[in-house]
Design a protein around this motif. Structure first.
Motif, PDB file in Angstrom:
ATOM      1  N   TYR A 244       0.859  -1.180   0.000  1.00  0.00           N
ATOM      2  CA  TYR A 244       0.000   0.000   0.000  1.00  0.00           C
ATOM      3  C   TYR A 244       0.898   1.232   0.000  1.00  0.00           C
ATOM      4  CZ  TYR A 244      -4.152  -2.820   0.883  1.00  0.00           C
ATOM      5  OH  TYR A 244      -5.179  -3.726   0.767  1.00  0.00           O
ATOM      6  N   VAL A 245       0.644   2.094  -0.953  1.00  0.00           N
ATOM      7  CA  VAL A 245       1.450   3.306  -1.116  1.00  0.00           C
ATOM      8  C   VAL A 245       0.808   4.442  -0.332  1.00  0.00           C
ATOM      9  CG1 VAL A 245       2.340   4.979  -2.796  1.00  0.00           C
ATOM     10  CG2 VAL A 245       2.252   2.544  -3.379  1.00  0.00           C
ATOM     11  N   ASN A 246       1.592   5.095   0.533  1.00  0.00           N
ATOM     12  CA  ASN A 246       1.034   6.162   1.364  1.00  0.00           C
ATOM     13  C   ASN A 246       1.062   7.509   0.638  1.00  0.00           C
ATOM     14  OD1 ASN A 246       3.636   7.368   1.734  1.00  0.00           O
ATOM     15  ND2 ASN A 246       4.076   5.869   3.335  1.00  0.00           N
ATOM     16  N   PHE A 247       0.477   8.506   1.283  1.00  0.00           N
ATOM     17  CA  PHE A 247       0.345   9.825   0.647  1.00  0.00           C
ATOM     18  C   PHE A 247       1.706  10.456   0.346  1.00  0.00           C
ATOM     19  CE2 PHE A 247      -3.904   9.535   2.605  1.00  0.00           C
ATOM     20  CZ  PHE A 247      -4.679   9.890   1.515  1.00  0.00           C
ATOM     21  N   LEU A 248       2.686  10.229   1.200  1.00  0.00           N
ATOM     22  CA  LEU A 248       4.005  10.806   0.966  1.00  0.00           C
ATOM     23  C   LEU A 248       4.633  10.235  -0.305  1.00  0.00           C
ATOM     24  CD1 LEU A 248       5.489  10.889   4.590  1.00  0.00           C
ATOM     25  CD2 LEU A 248       4.672  12.822   3.217  1.00  0.00           C
ATOM     26  N   GLU A 249       4.466   8.915  -0.497  1.00  0.00           N
ATOM     27  CA  GLU A 249       4.993   8.296  -1.713  1.00  0.00           C
ATOM     28  C   GLU A 249       4.251   8.786  -2.950  1.00  0.00           C
ATOM     29  OE1 GLU A 249       6.514   3.985  -1.562  1.00  0.00           O
ATOM     30  OE2 GLU A 249       4.975   4.063   0.008  1.00  0.00           O
ATOM     31  N   PHE A 250       2.927   8.920  -2.831  1.00  0.00           N
ATOM     32  CA  PHE A 250       2.157   9.442  -3.960  1.00  0.00           C
ATOM     33  C   PHE A 250       2.615  10.855  -4.315  1.00  0.00           C
ATOM     34  CE2 PHE A 250      -1.245   6.161  -3.380  1.00  0.00           C
ATOM     35  CZ  PHE A 250      -1.296   5.746  -4.703  1.00  0.00           C
ATOM     36  N   ASP A 251       2.900  11.645  -3.296  1.00  0.00           N
ATOM     37  CA  ASP A 251       3.372  13.005  -3.544  1.00  0.00           C
ATOM     38  C   ASP A 251       4.734  12.989  -4.233  1.00  0.00           C
ATOM     39  OD1 ASP A 251       3.061  15.938  -3.118  1.00  0.00           O
ATOM     40  OD2 ASP A 251       4.863  15.665  -1.917  1.00  0.00           O
ATOM     41  N   GLN A 252       5.587  12.049  -3.818  1.00  0.00           N
ATOM     42  CA  GLN A 252       6.892  11.908  -4.457  1.00  0.00           C
ATOM     43  C   GLN A 252       6.736  11.521  -5.927  1.00  0.00           C
ATOM     44  OE1 GLN A 252       9.172   8.565  -3.040  1.00  0.00           O
ATOM     45  NE2 GLN A 252      11.102   9.277  -3.944  1.00  0.00           N
ATOM     46  N   ILE A 253       5.830  10.582  -6.183  1.00  0.00           N
ATOM     47  CA  ILE A 253       5.578  10.139  -7.557  1.00  0.00           C
ATOM     48  C   ILE A 253       5.043  11.299  -8.393  1.00  0.00           C
ATOM     49  CG2 ILE A 253       4.116   8.641  -8.988  1.00  0.00           C
ATOM     50  CD1 ILE A 253       4.266   6.578  -6.671  1.00  0.00           C
ATOM     51  N   LYS A 254       4.137  12.077  -7.816  1.00  0.00           N
ATOM     52  CA  LYS A 254       3.555  13.211  -8.538  1.00  0.00           C
ATOM     53  C   LYS A 254       4.622  14.246  -8.880  1.00  0.00           C
ATOM     54  CE  LYS A 254      -0.191  16.592  -8.212  1.00  0.00           C
ATOM     55  NZ  LYS A 254      -1.347  17.057  -7.398  1.00  0.00           N
ATOM     56  N   ARG A 255       5.459  14.566  -7.915  1.00  0.00           N
ATOM     57  CA  ARG A 255       6.516  15.547  -8.165  1.00  0.00           C
ATOM     58  C   ARG A 255       7.483  15.055  -9.229  1.00  0.00           C
ATOM     59  NH1 ARG A 255       9.505  15.721  -3.974  1.00  0.00           N
ATOM     60  NH2 ARG A 255       8.307  14.614  -2.376  1.00  0.00           N
ATOM     61  N   LYS A 256       7.771  13.747  -9.222  1.00  0.00           N
ATOM     62  CA  LYS A 256       8.643  13.175 -10.238  1.00  0.00           C
ATOM     63  C   LYS A 256       7.998  13.288 -11.623  1.00  0.00           C
ATOM     64  CE  LYS A 256      12.089  10.742 -11.930  1.00  0.00           C
ATOM     65  NZ  LYS A 256      13.465  11.287 -11.996  1.00  0.00           N
ATOM     66  N   ALA A 257       6.692  13.025 -11.702  1.00  0.00           N
ATOM     67  CA  ALA A 257       5.984  13.101 -12.987  1.00  0.00           C
ATOM     68  C   ALA A 257       6.027  14.514 -13.557  1.00  0.00           C
ATOM     69  CB  ALA A 257       4.534  12.638 -12.808  1.00  0.00           C
ATOM     70  N   PHE A 258       5.821  15.508 -12.701  1.00  0.00           N
ATOM     71  CA  PHE A 258       5.883  16.895 -13.173  1.00  0.00           C
ATOM     72  C   PHE A 258       7.302  17.269 -13.605  1.00  0.00           C
ATOM     73  CE2 PHE A 258       1.805  17.925 -10.852  1.00  0.00           C
ATOM     74  CZ  PHE A 258       1.111  18.323 -12.002  1.00  0.00           C
ATOM     75  N   SER A 259       8.296  16.732 -12.888  1.00  0.00           N
ATOM     76  CA  SER A 259       9.687  17.036 -13.265  1.00  0.00           C
ATOM     77  C   SER A 259      10.044  16.415 -14.611  1.00  0.00           C
ATOM     78  CB  SER A 259      10.651  16.537 -12.176  1.00  0.00           C
ATOM     79  OG  SER A 259      10.752  15.111 -12.182  1.00  0.00           O
ATOM     80  N   ILE A 260       9.401  15.300 -14.946  1.00  0.00           N
ATOM     81  CA  ILE A 260       9.619  14.672 -16.247  1.00  0.00           C
ATOM     82  C   ILE A 260       9.043  15.540 -17.355  1.00  0.00           C
ATOM     83  CG2 ILE A 260       8.877  12.708 -17.694  1.00  0.00           C
ATOM     84  CD1 ILE A 260       9.163  10.929 -15.203  1.00  0.00           C
ATOM     85  N   GLY A 261       7.919  16.203 -17.061  1.00  0.00           N
ATOM     86  CA  GLY A 261       7.347  17.094 -18.051  1.00  0.00           C
ATOM     87  C   GLY A 261       5.855  16.958 -18.296  1.00  0.00           C
ATOM     88  N   PHE A 262       5.174  16.072 -17.573  1.00  0.00           N
ATOM     89  CA  PHE A 262       3.741  15.890 -17.775  1.00  0.00           C
ATOM     90  C   PHE A 262       3.001  17.202 -17.499  1.00  0.00           C
ATOM     91  CE2 PHE A 262       4.964  11.461 -17.214  1.00  0.00           C
ATOM     92  CZ  PHE A 262       4.195  10.843 -18.183  1.00  0.00           C
TER      93      PHE A 262
END
Length: 286
Positions: A244-262
């Protein structure tokens, strides 16, 4: 079996009359929704807000993905009247944004793309409506399918990659990671003015590093909109949750996605590809 954490909570409205009404309408017009067939955790919220993700081409899938609750087996014949009934219900519900998905139909020469086209054309007769299609991979029929869909384009083209290539043989038997990427790439290349979108699930045994690589692959193949949510096991007979992925990990994933360029990213435990799809489209258009 892992215990479900307390941060995954499904909200139930105090008044269920609207939900019952939507189910009554769908039943009356013999329409399927992925909300019901796939046991989406957001069903009560979406139905209560008078919205749904419609599933065409029947309710029986030709694939046997172990994470999915949709029925598997030999599908029924194509319902030729389905596009008309679908458009009628959409008009009746006064929807301004609609998501149409389907089961896999490997038995059809066009992969089901003609039915998508017919539905789009019928819905286009309704004024001021946006259409998102969430399509299967059209295995071995990709070129035919894109040519057909190109005759009446949606406003958003969505195909879910679901998870990481290492796990495809287990969770997406019959699918191919590179072919799914190619579908998204080819659509974007043919119709660059239409946003392409994809969704991922976490909790199937992947690592965050693998998810980051998949996000990079999606971006490199023209995808601008991304959704990521927690996989939830529909029943004891389905693929078990690995983490189960917690909110902190989801936030990390989201920030990574934006840094990629989405351009747009929607992450969270209960996020699904078509969850709040209208708002996703609006925010991506800003």
């Amino acid at each position: 079996m892992l215990n479900k954490p307390n941060w995954i909570k499904i909200k139930f409205p105090s008044d269920s009359s609207q939900i019952k009404n939507i189910k009554k309408i769908l039943n009356k017009y013999s329409l399927n929704t992925v909300c019901q067939e796939a046991q989406c955790p957001n069903l009560t919220e979406c139905f209560n807000n008078k919205t749904a993700t419609f599933m065409i081409l029947g309710s029986i899938c030709t694939r046997k993905c172990p994470f999915c609750a949709v029925n598997k087996g030999r599908p029924l014949n194509i319902d030729k009247d389905e596009p008309r009934r679908l458009a009628r219900v959409i008009s009746y519900m006064n929807l301004k944004y609609v998501v149409i998905t389907s089961v896999n139909r490997d038995d059809l020469k066009d992969g089901g793309s003609i039915q998508f086209l017919k539905c789009i054309r019928k819905i286009r007769q309704i004024k001021n409506i946006k259409i998102e299609i969430l399509v299967p991979d059209f295995r071995r029929k990709m070129n035919i399918a894109l040519e057909i869909i190109g005759k009446s384009l949606p406003d958003v083209f969505n195909h879910n990659l679901e998870n990481v290539p290492r796990l495809y043989n287990r969770i997406r038997p019959g699918a191919n990671y590179l072919n799914s990427l190619k579908l998204l790439y080819n659509f974007n290349k043919k119709f660059p003015e239409i946003p392409t979108k994809s969704g991922l699930m976490v909790g199937l045994g992947e690592t965050n590093k693998e998810i980051f690589q998949v996000m990079q692959d999606l971006y490199d193949n023209g995808v601008s909109m991304l959704t990521i949510g927690q996989y939830l096991q529909p029943s004891k007979n389905h693929f078990p949750v690995q983490r189960y992925v917690n909110f902190l990990e989801f936030d990390q994933i989201k920030r990574k996605a934006f840094s990629i360029g989405f351009k747009y990213v929607f992450c969270g435990p209960l996020v699904r590809s078509s969850y709040h799809a209208k708002n996703q489209y609006i925010k991506n258009s800003l």
